[in-house]
Design a protein around this motif. Structure first.
Motif, short mmCIF file in Angstrom:
data_model
loop_
_atom_site.label_atom_id
_atom_site.label_comp_id
_atom_site.label_asym_id
_atom_site.label_seq_id
_atom_site.Cartn_x
_atom_site.Cartn_y
_atom_site.Cartn_z
N TYR A 11 65.94 19.71 43.81
CA TYR A 11 64.50 19.89 43.63
C TYR A 11 64.17 20.52 42.28
O TYR A 11 63.52 21.52 42.19
N ASP A 83 67.10 23.85 51.71
CA ASP A 83 65.67 23.71 52.02
C ASP A 83 65.38 22.98 53.34
O ASP A 83 64.33 23.17 53.90
N ASN A 84 66.28 22.15 53.81
CA ASN A 84 65.96 21.35 55.00
C ASN A 84 66.78 21.72 56.23
O ASN A 84 66.93 20.91 57.14
N SER A 137 69.01 19.24 51.15
CA SER A 137 68.13 19.55 50.03
C SER A 137 68.44 20.95 49.50
O SER A 137 68.40 21.91 50.25
N THR A 139 67.54 23.83 46.57
CA THR A 139 66.58 24.30 45.57
C THR A 139 66.98 25.72 45.17
O THR A 139 68.00 26.23 45.60
#
Length: 169
Positions: A11, A83-84, A137, A139
């Motif tokens: 990201y 993130d996920n 994900s 970040t």
């Protein structure tokens, strides 16, 4: 259900960032195992390994015995965030340091093993033989002017295909 793994989503868009003042962090991801894929609730279980590598000219390690002393609470760290993930993410994190005296810098590598449940938008087109992307994900808590995340081209992300059962293949 057939599965296709999109191993890494970063990201930070490098084309949108002035990297002269940002630390570039190279990331690679290895899916070690894929567990249950819950298409109804759009989540899946996985075990994965993440390597994040960056160069730091300001880090001057102290050698203690045969180990180089790197403390992420004291020294600069990209503060990566998964993130996920859904619910509790079990993680183990450790660091290695390689000194490059000719360039007066240190190569710091964060090694992270994790196990948990991850969210993924699953678009069912041809159930039950769909092909789905599964991703993790990554970040950072830093701003895009401070950190640029890039996929590590020298050490590619991968998937341990031997750990898949019939349902996941």
């Amino acid at each position: 259900m057939e599965g296709q793994l999109n191993t890494l989503k970063l990201y930070r868009d490098p084309s949108m960032v002035d990297t002269r003042n940002a630390t570039v962090v190279f990331i690679r991801l290895i899916f070690l195992r894929i567990g249950n894929i819950d298409t109804l609730n759009e989540k899946y279980e996985a075990e994965a390994y993440v390597e994040a590598t960056w160069f730091d000219k300001s880090f001057h390690p102290e050698v203690q015995g045969s180990a180089i002393d790197y403390n992420p609470k004291v020294h600069w760290n990209p503060e990566l965030v998964i993130d996920n993930n859904v619910g509790e993410l079990k993680q183990e994190i450790f660091y290695t340091v390689i000194q490059h005296p000719e360039e007066q810098s240190s190569e710091i590598c964060e090694h992270r093993t994790m196990k948990g449940t991850f969210w993924e938008k699953l678009e069912l087109q041809h159930f039950p033989v769909d092909v789905q992307d599964l991703s993790i994900s990554i970040t950072t808590k830093h701003s895009s002017s401070e950190v640029v995340l890039k996929q590590d081209e020298s050490r590619l992300s991968s998937i341990n295909r031997l750990a898949f059962g019939g349902q996941q293949s």
